[in-house]
Enzyme design. Sequence first.
Site, PDB file in Angstrom:
ATOM      1  N   ARG A   1     -36.203   5.027 -22.550  1.00 56.20           N
ATOM      2  CA  ARG A   1     -36.626   6.405 -22.819  1.00 56.20           C
ATOM      3  C   ARG A   1     -38.123   6.450 -23.102  1.00 56.20           C
ATOM      4  O   ARG A   1     -38.658   5.588 -23.807  1.00 56.20           O
ATOM      5  CB  ARG A   1     -35.842   6.990 -23.996  1.00 56.20           C
ATOM      6  CG  ARG A   1     -34.358   7.140 -23.644  1.00 56.20           C
ATOM      7  CD  ARG A   1     -33.595   7.961 -24.680  1.00 56.20           C
ATOM      8  NE  ARG A   1     -32.168   7.864 -24.418  1.00 56.20           N
ATOM      9  CZ  ARG A   1     -31.496   8.594 -23.523  1.00 56.20           C
ATOM     10  NH1 ARG A   1     -32.132   9.519 -22.813  1.00 56.20           N
ATOM     11  NH2 ARG A   1     -30.202   8.416 -23.334  1.00 56.20           N
TER      12      ARG A   1
ATOM     13  N   ILE B   1     -41.388   7.503 -24.896  1.00 59.50           N
ATOM     14  CA  ILE B   1     -41.619   7.706 -26.336  1.00 59.50           C
ATOM     15  C   ILE B   1     -42.095   9.139 -26.633  1.00 59.50           C
ATOM     16  O   ILE B   1     -41.930   9.627 -27.748  1.00 59.50           O
ATOM     17  CB  ILE B   1     -42.620   6.646 -26.859  1.00 59.50           C
ATOM     18  CG1 ILE B   1     -42.440   6.383 -28.330  1.00 59.50           C
ATOM     19  CG2 ILE B   1     -44.051   7.009 -26.511  1.00 59.50           C
ATOM     20  CD1 ILE B   1     -43.138   5.133 -28.822  1.00 59.50           C
TER      21      ILE B   1
ATOM     22  N   HIS C   1     -44.430   2.301 -13.038  1.00 55.14           N
ATOM     23  CA  HIS C   1     -43.249   2.946 -13.627  1.00 55.14           C
ATOM     24  C   HIS C   1     -42.981   4.254 -12.919  1.00 55.14           C
ATOM     25  O   HIS C   1     -43.906   4.949 -12.502  1.00 55.14           O
ATOM     26  CB  HIS C   1     -43.425   3.184 -15.127  1.00 55.14           C
ATOM     27  CG  HIS C   1     -44.700   3.877 -15.509  1.00 55.14           C
ATOM     28  ND1 HIS C   1     -45.910   3.215 -15.537  1.00 55.14           N
ATOM     29  CD2 HIS C   1     -44.968   5.157 -15.850  1.00 55.14           C
ATOM     30  CE1 HIS C   1     -46.862   4.062 -15.904  1.00 55.14           C
ATOM     31  NE2 HIS C   1     -46.324   5.254 -16.083  1.00 55.14           N
ATOM     32  N   MET C   2     -41.712   4.582 -12.810  1.00 55.77           N
ATOM     33  CA  MET C   2     -41.278   5.870 -12.270  1.00 55.77           C
ATOM     34  C   MET C   2     -40.730   6.694 -13.426  1.00 55.77           C
ATOM     35  O   MET C   2     -39.842   6.245 -14.149  1.00 55.77           O
ATOM     36  CB  MET C   2     -40.181   5.643 -11.218  1.00 55.77           C
ATOM     37  CG  MET C   2     -39.794   6.884 -10.451  1.00 55.77           C
ATOM     38  SD  MET C   2     -41.047   7.361  -9.227  1.00 55.77           S
ATOM     39  CE  MET C   2     -40.773   6.118  -7.958  1.00 55.77           C
ATOM     40  N   HIS C   3     -41.301   7.884 -13.608  1.00 52.16           N
ATOM     41  CA  HIS C   3     -40.739   8.819 -14.583  1.00 52.16           C
ATOM     42  C   HIS C   3     -39.555   9.536 -13.934  1.00 52.16           C
ATOM     43  O   HIS C   3     -39.671  10.018 -12.800  1.00 52.16           O
ATOM     44  CB  HIS C   3     -41.759   9.907 -14.950  1.00 52.16           C
ATOM     45  CG  HIS C   3     -43.009   9.433 -15.622  1.00 52.16           C
ATOM     46  ND1 HIS C   3     -43.241   9.604 -16.966  1.00 52.16           N
ATOM     47  CD2 HIS C   3     -44.122   8.829 -15.123  1.00 52.16           C
ATOM     48  CE1 HIS C   3     -44.438   9.120 -17.276  1.00 52.16           C
ATOM     49  NE2 HIS C   3     -44.990   8.643 -16.173  1.00 52.16           N
TER      50      HIS C   3
HETATM   51  P1  AMP Z   1     -48.381   7.380 -17.133  1.00 50.81           P
HETATM   52  O1  AMP Z   1     -49.396   8.414 -17.509  1.00 50.81           O
HETATM   53  O2  AMP Z   1     -47.631   7.731 -15.874  1.00 50.81           O
HETATM   54  O3  AMP Z   1     -48.947   5.988 -17.119  1.00 50.81           O
HETATM   55  O4  AMP Z   1     -47.264   7.454 -18.258  1.00 50.81           O
HETATM   56  C1  AMP Z   1     -47.131   6.536 -19.288  1.00 50.81           C
HETATM   57  C2  AMP Z   1     -45.941   6.984 -20.120  1.00 50.81           C
HETATM   58  O5  AMP Z   1     -45.585   5.920 -20.978  1.00 50.81           O
HETATM   59  C3  AMP Z   1     -46.190   8.218 -20.994  1.00 50.81           C
HETATM   60  O6  AMP Z   1     -45.237   9.229 -20.624  1.00 50.81           O
HETATM   61  C4  AMP Z   1     -45.968   7.686 -22.406  1.00 50.81           C
HETATM   62  O7  AMP Z   1     -45.345   8.631 -23.247  1.00 50.81           O
HETATM   63  C5  AMP Z   1     -45.091   6.482 -22.167  1.00 50.81           C
HETATM   64  N1  AMP Z   1     -45.169   5.449 -23.179  1.00 50.81           N
HETATM   65  C6  AMP Z   1     -46.281   4.875 -23.716  1.00 50.81           C
HETATM   66  N2  AMP Z   1     -45.952   3.924 -24.607  1.00 50.81           N
HETATM   67  C7  AMP Z   1     -44.586   3.891 -24.635  1.00 50.81           C
HETATM   68  C8  AMP Z   1     -43.629   3.115 -25.364  1.00 50.81           C
HETATM   69  N3  AMP Z   1     -43.997   2.185 -26.251  1.00 50.81           N
HETATM   70  N4  AMP Z   1     -42.312   3.352 -25.137  1.00 50.81           N
HETATM   71  C9  AMP Z   1     -41.929   4.286 -24.253  1.00 50.81           C
HETATM   72  N5  AMP Z   1     -42.778   5.045 -23.534  1.00 50.81           N
HETATM   73  C10 AMP Z   1     -44.086   4.855 -23.720  1.00 50.81           C
END
Ligand code: AMP
Length: 124
Positions: A33, A35, A108-110
């Site tokens: 999930r 954060i 990463h894929m959202h």
């Molecule tokens: P991006 O801008 O596509 O690189 O998205 C990075 C995502 O990682 C963001 O939606 C953050 O909320 C998420 N994120 C950062 N640190 C963590 C963590 N420790 N656990 C889960 N999600 C994270």
Amino acid sequence: MPAYDDSNIFARILRGEIPNDTVLETEHTLVFRDIRPQAPVHVLVIPKGAYVSYDDFAAHASEAEIVDFHRAIAKVTRELGVALEGGLGFRAITNAGPDGVQEVPHFHMHILGGRPMGRMVQPG
Ligand code: AMP
């Protein structure tokens, strides 16, 4: 392609150095999930291998990793109730590099769902 920086937060999650809320783990893929969730369902699907971005992964990952990654998306969207089989759908987004506004330099894929997601891209 920038060199992979193994101090990034997702590399640390994969090494077990910081906790995460895991939803699914397979041989080559981890789903956990976000954060700071932007929707009722917001998970991140990451390969366990060291890939900076989607283009890096698509060009350099093994076929086994690529298949595993996409099958993990199929499984987790079903399990979270957002797959079109029984659900109302989702949005899959991956950001790459500065113009893509990528914060974490591990591919990463959202997966976002649980509500209508609105316009795909805000006007720049
Ligand atoms: P991006 O801008 O596509 O690189 O998205 C990075 C995502 O990682 C963001 O939606 C953050 O909320 C998420 N994120 C950062 N640190 C963590 C963590 N420790 N656990 C889960 N999600 C994270």
